[in-house]
Design an enzyme around this catalytic site. Sequence first.
Site, PDB file in Angstrom:
ATOM      1  N   ILE A  49     -50.381  22.168  23.623  1.00  0.00           N
ATOM      2  CA  ILE A  49     -50.860  21.043  22.877  1.00  0.00           C
ATOM      3  C   ILE A  49     -51.043  21.377  21.924  1.00  0.00           C
ATOM      4  O   ILE A  49     -50.458  20.020  20.137  1.00  0.00           O
ATOM      5  CB  ILE A  49     -52.205  20.507  23.446  1.00  0.00           C
ATOM      6  CG1 ILE A  49     -51.521  19.856  24.583  1.00  0.00           C
ATOM      7  CG2 ILE A  49     -52.947  20.158  23.275  1.00  0.00           C
ATOM      8  CD1 ILE A  49     -53.195  19.565  25.853  1.00  0.00           C
ATOM      9  N   TYR A 102     -63.800  25.643  33.764  1.00  0.00           N
ATOM     10  CA  TYR A 102     -63.376  24.924  32.464  1.00  0.00           C
ATOM     11  C   TYR A 102     -64.174  23.751  32.150  1.00  0.00           C
ATOM     12  O   TYR A 102     -64.284  23.565  31.397  1.00  0.00           O
ATOM     13  CB  TYR A 102     -62.173  24.364  33.367  1.00  0.00           C
ATOM     14  CG  TYR A 102     -60.923  24.181  32.499  1.00  0.00           C
ATOM     15  CD1 TYR A 102     -60.774  24.358  31.019  1.00  0.00           C
ATOM     16  CD2 TYR A 102     -61.138  22.420  32.138  1.00  0.00           C
ATOM     17  CE1 TYR A 102     -59.884  23.711  30.300  1.00  0.00           C
ATOM     18  CE2 TYR A 102     -59.922  21.735  31.991  1.00  0.00           C
ATOM     19  CZ  TYR A 102     -59.811  22.541  30.625  1.00  0.00           C
ATOM     20  OH  TYR A 102     -58.795  21.603  29.754  1.00  0.00           O
TER      21      TYR A 102
END
Length: 256
Positions: free
Chosen positions: A24, A163
Amino acid sequence: MSGASTGFDLRGRLALVTGAGSGIGAGIAGVLADAGATLLIADRDAAAADRTVTALVQRGGSAHALVVDLADEASIVRACAEAIAGHGTPWLLVNNAGLQDRELLLETTSAEWDRMMAVNARGPLLMIREIGRAMVAAGNGGRIVNIASNSARTAAVNGLASYASSKGALLSLSLTSAFELVEHGITVNTVLPGGVTTPGAIAARGPATAGPARRKPPLGMCEPQDIGAAVLFFAAPAARYVTNQMITVDAGASLT
């Protein structure tokens, strides 16, 4: 129609993107470079950062590598000081780097929680502190974009307790940062990706994925440049009055 005429021209702007050695981050860097920005490619993997720099320069962009370990405060302080001394104060900071391994809730460890928080939440905090100080001192305003995750708002895969919590912390960091920096003309916004095809996602450790996120999104899997497009919006002159906002880029996954 040119970027200048549409309000999406970043020529003359310096952008620092963490985790831009691949995935990304590299996609974001490419979109920003195409808009005219000069890029500081920050990554803990020096070779990966150099590869992104080479790719951007080959397509006509301007980019420089910066080695930083977001789990290490001293590394962050050193890298930010090095960037500012060598290239000036970034006008745009993109906190993209992050860990995304999985660990089932009832098997999770405090070590995994601490590892996730150190990189995904504390790292961006320290980057904002260091670059934010320089932005304020320069007096030219600036933009900060944090890359969180739609998993911070929607449970879609087993094993993301640490996460998703770290990305939830990043959402709150965006809010508080936007509040404290607005008087200095610095906007802070957040992009929440859904599933994105990246080497990091493919190599993520943990149990086999299970949950709604295994379904193909209505519009297909996102690519890194799709996240870059959302970052470009927040960074662009056209978004000068946009702060404390979120854009979800999930190819319609939230509809299913």
